[in-house]
Design a protein around this motif. Structure first.
Motif, PDB file in Angstrom:
ATOM      1  N   PHE A   1      -2.278  -8.399  13.302  1.00 20.78           N
ATOM      2  CA  PHE A   1      -1.299  -9.076  12.464  1.00 20.78           C
ATOM      3  C   PHE A   1      -0.738  -8.021  11.510  1.00 20.78           C
ATOM      4  CE2 PHE A   1      -4.453 -12.189  13.725  1.00 20.78           C
ATOM      5  CZ  PHE A   1      -3.718 -13.296  14.099  1.00 20.78           C
ATOM      6  N   PRO A   2       0.453  -8.203  10.977  1.00 18.67           N
ATOM      7  CA  PRO A   2       1.048  -7.166  10.132  1.00 18.67           C
ATOM      8  C   PRO A   2       0.211  -6.754   8.925  1.00 18.67           C
ATOM      9  CG  PRO A   2       2.743  -8.707  10.823  1.00 18.67           C
ATOM     10  CD  PRO A   2       1.433  -9.275  11.302  1.00 18.67           C
ATOM     11  N   ILE A   3      -0.623  -7.639   8.416  1.00 19.89           N
ATOM     12  CA  ILE A   3      -1.337  -7.348   7.173  1.00 19.89           C
ATOM     13  C   ILE A   3      -2.285  -6.157   7.299  1.00 19.89           C
ATOM     14  CG2 ILE A   3      -3.165  -9.024   7.664  1.00 19.89           C
ATOM     15  CD1 ILE A   3      -1.717  -8.002   4.202  1.00 19.89           C
ATOM     16  N   VAL A   4      -2.858  -5.891   8.467  1.00 18.43           N
ATOM     17  CA  VAL A   4      -3.823  -4.789   8.566  1.00 18.43           C
ATOM     18  C   VAL A   4      -3.144  -3.438   8.371  1.00 18.43           C
ATOM     19  CG1 VAL A   4      -5.572  -3.669   9.981  1.00 18.43           C
ATOM     20  CG2 VAL A   4      -5.387  -6.162   9.986  1.00 18.43           C
ATOM     21  N   PRO A   5      -2.071  -3.100   9.116  1.00 21.18           N
ATOM     22  CA  PRO A   5      -1.412  -1.834   8.814  1.00 21.18           C
ATOM     23  C   PRO A   5      -0.816  -1.790   7.417  1.00 21.18           C
ATOM     24  CG  PRO A   5      -0.174  -3.073  10.470  1.00 21.18           C
ATOM     25  CD  PRO A   5      -1.494  -3.753  10.308  1.00 21.18           C
ATOM     26  N   LYS A   6      -0.419  -2.952   6.880  1.00 20.44           N
ATOM     27  CA  LYS A   6       0.104  -2.965   5.515  1.00 20.44           C
ATOM     28  C   LYS A   6      -0.960  -2.551   4.509  1.00 20.44           C
ATOM     29  CE  LYS A   6       3.709  -6.516   6.045  1.00 20.44           C
ATOM     30  NZ  LYS A   6       4.275  -7.749   5.459  1.00 20.44           N
ATOM     31  N   LEU A   7      -2.165  -3.085   4.645  1.00 19.67           N
ATOM     32  CA  LEU A   7      -3.247  -2.730   3.732  1.00 19.67           C
ATOM     33  C   LEU A   7      -3.620  -1.261   3.858  1.00 19.67           C
ATOM     34  CD1 LEU A   7      -5.564  -5.876   4.058  1.00 19.67           C
ATOM     35  CD2 LEU A   7      -4.137  -5.251   2.094  1.00 19.67           C
ATOM     36  N   ALA A   8      -3.626  -0.751   5.092  1.00 18.42           N
ATOM     37  CA  ALA A   8      -3.949   0.655   5.314  1.00 18.42           C
ATOM     38  C   ALA A   8      -2.869   1.552   4.710  1.00 18.42           C
ATOM     39  CB  ALA A   8      -4.112   0.929   6.807  1.00 18.42           C
ATOM     40  N   CYS A   9      -1.610   1.208   4.947  1.00 26.10           N
ATOM     41  CA  CYS A   9      -0.506   1.982   4.369  1.00 26.10           C
ATOM     42  C   CYS A   9      -0.568   1.963   2.843  1.00 26.10           C
ATOM     43  CB  CYS A   9       0.835   1.419   4.828  1.00 26.10           C
ATOM     44  SG  CYS A   9       1.306   1.851   6.519  1.00 26.10           S
ATOM     45  N   ASN A  10      -0.813   0.802   2.289  1.00 22.36           N
ATOM     46  CA  ASN A  10      -0.871   0.673   0.837  1.00 22.36           C
ATOM     47  C   ASN A  10      -1.957   1.570   0.255  1.00 22.36           C
ATOM     48  OD1 ASN A  10      -0.002  -0.827  -1.660  1.00 22.36           O
ATOM     49  ND2 ASN A  10      -2.149  -1.438  -1.630  1.00 22.36           N
ATOM     50  N   HIS A  11      -3.108   1.604   0.921  1.00 23.26           N
ATOM     51  CA  HIS A  11      -4.208   2.423   0.416  1.00 23.26           C
ATOM     52  C   HIS A  11      -3.900   3.907   0.518  1.00 23.26           C
ATOM     53  CE1 HIS A  11      -8.190   3.632  -0.707  1.00 23.26           C
ATOM     54  NE2 HIS A  11      -8.294   4.355   0.393  1.00 23.26           N
ATOM     55  N   LEU A  12      -3.228   4.307   1.583  1.00 25.33           N
ATOM     56  CA  LEU A  12      -2.940   5.727   1.803  1.00 25.33           C
ATOM     57  C   LEU A  12      -1.631   6.185   1.160  1.00 25.33           C
ATOM     58  CD1 LEU A  12      -4.052   6.008   5.525  1.00 25.33           C
ATOM     59  CD2 LEU A  12      -5.081   7.212   3.584  1.00 25.33           C
ATOM     60  N   GLY A  13      -0.909   5.257   0.546  1.00 28.32           N
ATOM     61  CA  GLY A  13       0.350   5.624  -0.085  1.00 28.32           C
ATOM     62  C   GLY A  13       1.474   5.868   0.897  1.00 28.32           C
ATOM     63  N   LEU A  14       1.400   5.237   2.073  1.00 32.66           N
ATOM     64  CA  LEU A  14       2.448   5.372   3.085  1.00 32.66           C
ATOM     65  C   LEU A  14       3.423   4.206   2.976  1.00 32.66           C
ATOM     66  CD1 LEU A  14       0.161   6.231   6.138  1.00 32.66           C
ATOM     67  CD2 LEU A  14       1.635   7.849   4.912  1.00 32.66           C
ATOM     68  N   SER A  15       4.686   4.476   3.235  1.00 30.97           N
ATOM     69  CA  SER A  15       5.664   3.402   3.267  1.00 30.97           C
ATOM     70  C   SER A  15       5.373   2.481   4.448  1.00 30.97           C
ATOM     71  CB  SER A  15       7.079   3.981   3.403  1.00 30.97           C
ATOM     72  OG  SER A  15       8.016   2.962   3.692  1.00 30.97           O
ATOM     73  N   ILE A  16       5.474   1.182   4.223  1.00 30.80           N
ATOM     74  CA  ILE A  16       5.214   0.219   5.292  1.00 30.80           C
ATOM     75  C   ILE A  16       6.369   0.174   6.284  1.00 30.80           C
ATOM     76  CG2 ILE A  16       4.943  -2.260   5.768  1.00 30.80           C
ATOM     77  CD1 ILE A  16       3.399  -2.416   3.072  1.00 30.80           C
TER      78      ILE A  16
END
Length: 523
Positions: free
Chosen positions: A334-349
């Motif tokens: 689901f979209p939330i998993v890469p979103k949480l990972a991006c948020n933690h690593l400071g990557l744009s979603i």
């Protein structure tokens, strides 16, 4: 273990896809796996005679548990088919979780490093598309498949599994389609996003993922019309809402026929049998942990300690910083998993400067049951070999944002000593606090997060609310208590999170709570 440690390397990867869904073409998972193994052996670049030597040297087999067919001893069957059953030193069958490919990979690299095995095989595969076709045709068990002790009467579905008798089950919630939206809604509200902004973000994210899958020949959607941000985010009859805010095309698609395999050995053994160094990819390290198995006992619904801690620990044990990672593949049921990972690593979603998927996600590439991240590992190896980057990170997620295991790989050896001798994290995150649970709440309360399940005709079926009592701050679980509340939970203009209402026990079902945005008297 004393003495010099070996350096583990990946020397062969293989993926095999059976795109046909005809009953006469149904290939069971065991056969799909054997074909992927053959491809992985061939991928080493060895001559045919040396390929046979490599196959005979396989002394460790780890299998990701299949959803499709409950073999009584799948590792044993594979060892027998590979003619190594008499010399095998280690074999295992994983638990059910999408994090397992990462965990098995980390443990296999450790065994190679410690001299406990010479050649380690990691394998998994699913044939849910064929199984579904056979079930529709009344051909269960499928013709020619390995006989089981008990006949399979249905097709496995992660959304139809027995929820048990716990607090979630009392409220009919607990499947992945229910829990991941709780986090999406919580993450949206925490960032101050509107519902429309969140829909656009998820559509753009998965639209970009679909473009990646479009170019991947192992993707289930390869060769098919590519979904777009608009087609993914727009709710239609074809793309019906499942659980708010996710329509069908933001859910994992598990009806695939695909297997993936990785072969690991040491640099010493690879040199002995002549595997060219151009095929070598180095596991640098891994880490994994889990949050509470009960989703209602999590600290909040806008972050996941198991994800952030696993990423940080894997980077640290691998001797890397986040800026040194060139390629990522984030699990994306689901979209939330890469979103949480991006948020933690400071990557744009929506506009990451580095790849965040190599496969295209579990919707466009295909869910592959528990085995999705095996394909992430195989593709990461290919990308690193061809110089798309120097260092890569694979995030394997399982459960309902419950289990994580992160793997870092590189085209260069570790810079800081031998492969780590253990997972640096405990099995469970135990030093975070969650609100106290109120089993029988009564009184004014606030919505902490929520979702709404829809029926197949597109009508809202049931609301799921996680709330906090105004008086005590205790958390509770509830269903919607009236039609108005259910309707307002599906609003695309007014944010439900933070709204006040009332909660009380359901007089008709013991243990169930009802929440309403109406006045207390309506309950």
């Amino acid at each position: 273990m004393s003495g010099k440690r070996a350096t583990p390397i990946v020397v062969g990867v293989g993926d095999f896809k059976n795109r046909s869904t005809k009953v006469e073409d149904a290939i069971e998972p065991l056969t799909l796996m054997l074909r992927a193994i053959n491809l992985a052996i061939r991928d080493t670049g060895l001559k045919v005679s040396e390929q046979k030597r490599l196959r005979a040297a396989i002394d460790s087999i780890d299998v990701v548990r299949s959803w499709t067919w409950p073999y009584p001893d799948l590792p044993g069957l594979l060892a027998e088919k590979l003619l190594v059953d008499s010399t095998i030193k280690h074999k295992s069958l994983s638990a059910h979780a999408g994090s397992q490919p990462g965990k098995l990979f980390d443990e296999a690299a450790r065994r190679v490093a410690q001299g406990e095995c010479k050649v380690a095989l990691l394998i998994g595969g699913e044939a849910l598309a064929s199984l579904t076709a056979c079930a529709k045709a009344g051909k269960l068990p499928p013709p020619g498949w390995t006989r089981l002790e008990e006949d399979v009467k249905g097709v496995f579905s992660p959304t139809a599994r027995d929820l048990g008798t716990n607090l979630g089950a009392i409220h009919s919630i607990g499947a992945p389609i229910h829990v991941y939206p709780l986090y999406e809604n919580g993450f949206r509200a925490h960032r101050g996003q509107s519902i429309q902004e969140n829909d656009c973000e998820s559509g753009k994210l998965y639209g970009d993922f679909a473009k990646v899958a479009e170019k991947n020949p192992y993707a289930w959607s390869y060769g098919q019309p590519t979904e777009t941000a608009e087609s993914i985010s727009k709710v239609t009859k074809r793309n019906r809402m499942i659980c708010f805010p996710y329509p069908l095309l933001m859910n994992a698609f598990n009806t695939v026929n695909i297997a993936g395999a990785c072969l690991l050995t040491s640099t010493e053994h690879a040199r002995q049998i002549g595997i060219p160094e151009s095929k070598w990819i180095y596991p640098l390290g891994g880490a994994g942990t889990s949050d509470s198995a009960n989703f209602w006992e999590r600290p909040n619904y806008y972050s996941a300690p198991c994800i952030s801690r696993s990423i940080d620990a894997a980077l640290d044990v691998s001797g890397l910083t986040k800026d040194e990672i060139d390629l990522h593949d984030f699990y994306s049921c689901f979209p939330i998993v890469p979103k949480l990972a991006c948020n933690h690593l400071g990557l744009s979603i929506t506009d990451p400067q580095k790849p965040i998927t190599l496969l295209g996600g579990l919707t466009s590439f295909g869910g592959a049951g528990n085995n999705y991240s095996m394909h992430s590992l195989t593709e990461m190896v290919r990308q690193l070999r061809k110089g798309a980057g120097r260092n890569g990170l694979v995030l394997a997620n399982g459960g309902v944002i419950t289990y994580q295991h992160i793997i870092c790989l590189s085209s260069s050896p570790r810079r800081n000593g031998p492969y780590p001798d253990k997972n640096p994290l405990p099995a469970h995150v135990e030093d975070v606090t969650a609100p106290e649970i109120e089993l029988s709440p009564d009184g004014e309360a606030t919505i902490e997060t929520y979702t709404v399940e829809f029926d197949r005709d597109g009508a809202p079926l049931r609301g799921y609310i996680i709330g906090r009592l105004t008086k005590s701050g205790h958390r509770f679980l509830a269903n919607h208590g009236d039609a108005r509340t259910l309707t307002e939970l599906t609003s695309r203009t007014k944010e439900p999170i933070g709204r006040k209402g009332w909660v009380k026990g359901d007089p008709e079902k013991k243990g169930r709570n009802l929440f309403t945005l109406e006045e207390r008297a309506s309950l």
